[in-house]
Motif scaffolding. Structure first.
Motif, PDB file in Angstrom:
ATOM      1  N   ILE A 110     -15.808  -9.937 -23.265  1.00 34.60           N
ATOM      2  CA  ILE A 110     -15.469 -10.299 -21.894  1.00 34.60           C
ATOM      3  C   ILE A 110     -16.315 -11.493 -21.468  1.00 34.60           C
ATOM      4  CG2 ILE A 110     -15.338  -9.496 -19.494  1.00 34.60           C
ATOM      5  CD1 ILE A 110     -15.209  -6.647 -20.574  1.00 34.60           C
ATOM      6  N   SER A 111     -15.704 -12.387 -20.717  1.00 31.38           N
ATOM      7  CA  SER A 111     -16.433 -13.544 -20.215  1.00 31.38           C
ATOM      8  C   SER A 111     -17.468 -13.104 -19.184  1.00 31.38           C
ATOM      9  CB  SER A 111     -15.466 -14.548 -19.573  1.00 31.38           C
ATOM     10  OG  SER A 111     -16.181 -15.551 -18.894  1.00 31.38           O
ATOM     11  N   SER A 112     -18.728 -13.202 -19.554  1.00 30.81           N
ATOM     12  CA  SER A 112     -19.805 -12.802 -18.656  1.00 30.81           C
ATOM     13  C   SER A 112     -19.845 -13.683 -17.412  1.00 30.81           C
ATOM     14  CB  SER A 112     -21.148 -12.872 -19.397  1.00 30.81           C
ATOM     15  OG  SER A 112     -22.209 -12.493 -18.562  1.00 30.81           O
ATOM     16  N   ALA A 113     -19.516 -14.980 -17.579  1.00 25.45           N
ATOM     17  CA  ALA A 113     -19.567 -15.917 -16.457  1.00 25.45           C
ATOM     18  C   ALA A 113     -18.579 -15.527 -15.364  1.00 25.45           C
ATOM     19  CB  ALA A 113     -19.276 -17.338 -16.954  1.00 25.45           C
TER      20      ALA A 113
ATOM     21  N   ILE B  53     -17.252 -12.607  -9.957  1.00 27.57           N
ATOM     22  CA  ILE B  53     -16.545 -11.509  -9.295  1.00 27.57           C
ATOM     23  C   ILE B  53     -17.527 -10.471  -8.769  1.00 27.57           C
ATOM     24  CG2 ILE B  53     -14.919  -9.605  -9.623  1.00 27.57           C
ATOM     25  CD1 ILE B  53     -13.563 -11.364 -11.775  1.00 27.57           C
ATOM     26  N   PHE B  54     -18.460 -10.094  -9.630  1.00 33.84           N
ATOM     27  CA  PHE B  54     -19.423  -9.067  -9.261  1.00 33.84           C
ATOM     28  C   PHE B  54     -20.340  -9.549  -8.139  1.00 33.84           C
ATOM     29  CE2 PHE B  54     -22.840  -5.993  -9.949  1.00 33.84           C
ATOM     30  CZ  PHE B  54     -22.095  -4.846 -10.142  1.00 33.84           C
ATOM     31  N   GLY B  55     -20.711 -10.828  -8.192  1.00 32.03           N
ATOM     32  CA  GLY B  55     -21.564 -11.398  -7.151  1.00 32.03           C
ATOM     33  C   GLY B  55     -20.884 -11.370  -5.796  1.00 32.03           C
ATOM     34  N   VAL B  56     -19.595 -11.685  -5.774  1.00 34.67           N
ATOM     35  CA  VAL B  56     -18.834 -11.656  -4.518  1.00 34.67           C
ATOM     36  C   VAL B  56     -18.784 -10.233  -3.961  1.00 34.67           C
ATOM     37  CG1 VAL B  56     -16.543 -11.962  -3.503  1.00 34.67           C
ATOM     38  CG2 VAL B  56     -17.444 -13.679  -5.080  1.00 34.67           C
TER      39      VAL B  56
ATOM     40  N   VAL C 127     -25.658 -14.172  -4.454  1.00 32.16           N
ATOM     41  CA  VAL C 127     -25.480 -15.632  -4.480  1.00 32.16           C
ATOM     42  C   VAL C 127     -26.000 -16.199  -5.801  1.00 32.16           C
ATOM     43  CG1 VAL C 127     -26.201 -17.807  -3.422  1.00 32.16           C
ATOM     44  CG2 VAL C 127     -25.536 -15.875  -1.975  1.00 32.16           C
ATOM     45  N   ARG C 128     -27.154 -15.698  -6.240  1.00 31.54           N
ATOM     46  CA  ARG C 128     -27.731 -16.149  -7.509  1.00 31.54           C
ATOM     47  C   ARG C 128     -26.780 -15.846  -8.665  1.00 31.54           C
ATOM     48  NH1 ARG C 128     -30.913 -13.383 -11.287  1.00 31.54           N
ATOM     49  NH2 ARG C 128     -32.227 -14.714 -12.588  1.00 31.54           N
TER      50      ARG C 128
ATOM     51  N   GLY D  89     -22.888 -17.675 -12.686  1.00 29.38           N
ATOM     52  CA  GLY D  89     -21.562 -17.534 -13.269  1.00 29.38           C
ATOM     53  C   GLY D  89     -20.798 -18.835 -13.253  1.00 29.38           C
ATOM     54  N   LEU D  90     -21.041 -19.677 -12.245  1.00 30.44           N
ATOM     55  CA  LEU D  90     -20.375 -20.974 -12.130  1.00 30.44           C
ATOM     56  C   LEU D  90     -21.049 -22.053 -12.988  1.00 30.44           C
ATOM     57  CD1 LEU D  90     -19.639 -21.018  -8.290  1.00 30.44           C
ATOM     58  CD2 LEU D  90     -17.998 -20.633 -10.146  1.00 30.44           C
ATOM     59  N   GLY D  91     -22.143 -21.662 -13.636  1.00 34.84           N
ATOM     60  CA  GLY D  91     -22.796 -22.592 -14.563  1.00 34.84           C
ATOM     61  C   GLY D  91     -23.951 -23.392 -14.006  1.00 34.84           C
TER      62      GLY D  91
END
Length: 254
Positions: A94-97, A102-105, A242-243, A248-250
């Motif tokens: 699974i793509s961790s990024a 998703i999880f951060g939101v 937020v972190r 996740g966005l790189g």
């Protein structure tokens, strides 16, 4: 000598925050070690070992305050440990990024809900009077374990919001989360040690401060109003969310 005093102070600060909010402290230990020059895999492994001492110290302090719900804590840990292994295994598929975003939101939305929620003070409610659905607790532990293994976060970020959602007062949720993390952190630490990812020298430098900081954090939490503790936890959770989204966005977030 000044260098060692600095490491001790860092340990105290991290241990204090970890105990106050029922978190393992890894979200601060990993970037701190990495910033000080420890390779990231070894930083994660050493953090896992350090969290064992932080959570154990916190649990001892909360045990003295009689705020740990042991049945709930053991139920959380019983599914969090296998969940962490499944989460770690899932990183290959699974793509961790994407999951971090998703999880951060989701965490951010949870933090808003906790911030707005009115929390009862410990003297206003007895945990024995709270009706708990014990069938739900292993589910929460399993989700926390998967998140820990998949996203590299401590289970407390899931445990505390989950426990408050099913009826735990915030003080008891923090204490029970600290107890449950002892088991999940020990499992992770042993695995990392066998993989050679634990820097024992760094561990010895940080642990004394972490232990003392955790004792102080538990005392501060005891004297903090439930509403203030809940709002403070929500702010910390929002910071973690937020972190996680930025990572996740790189973005190169420590």
């Amino acid at each position: 000598m000044l260098k060692y005093a600095g490491y001790f102070a860092i340990g105290v600060f991290i241990g204090l925050l970890a105990a106050m909010f029922g978190l393992g402290g890894g979200f601060l230990i990993v970037p701190t070690l990495n910033f000080l020059g420890v390779e990231i895999h070894h930083a994660v492994g050493t953090s896992s070992a350090a969290v064992v001492f932080t959570s154990l110290s916190s649990a001892i302090a909360y045990h003295r305050q009689r705020r740990i719900h042991y049945k709930a804590g053991l139920l959380l840990a019983s599914t969090a440990v296998p969940g962490a292994y499944i989460g770690a295994w899932s990183t290959s598929y699974i793509s961790s990024a994407q999951l971090k975003v998703i999880f951060g939101v989701v965490l951010f939305l949870v933090s808003i809900k906790i911030y707005r929620k009115k929390s009862a003070e410990p003297h206003e409610v007895r945990l024995e009077d709270v009706k708990l659905d014990y069938r739900l607790i292993p589910v929460g532990g399993f989700i926390a374990g998967i998140a820990s293994g998949l996203l590299g976060i401590g289970g407390g970020a899931i445990n505390v919001p989950f426990l408050t959602a099913i009826g735990f007062p915030i003080h008891y949720a923090v204490a029970t989360s600290s107890f449950a993390i002892v088991f999940t952190a020990t499992s992770g630490a042993l695995k990392h040690y066998m993989m050679g990812n634990v820097e024992v020298e760094w561990l010895l430098l940080l642990v004394p401060g972490l232990i003392i900081g955790a004792q102080l954090g538990a005392k501060i939490a005891k004297r903090t109003k439930a509403s203030s503790l809940g709002k403070a936890f929500a702010i910390v959770l929002a910071f973690l969310a937020v972190r996680m989204v930025l990572k996740g966005l790189g973005y190169p977030v420590p």
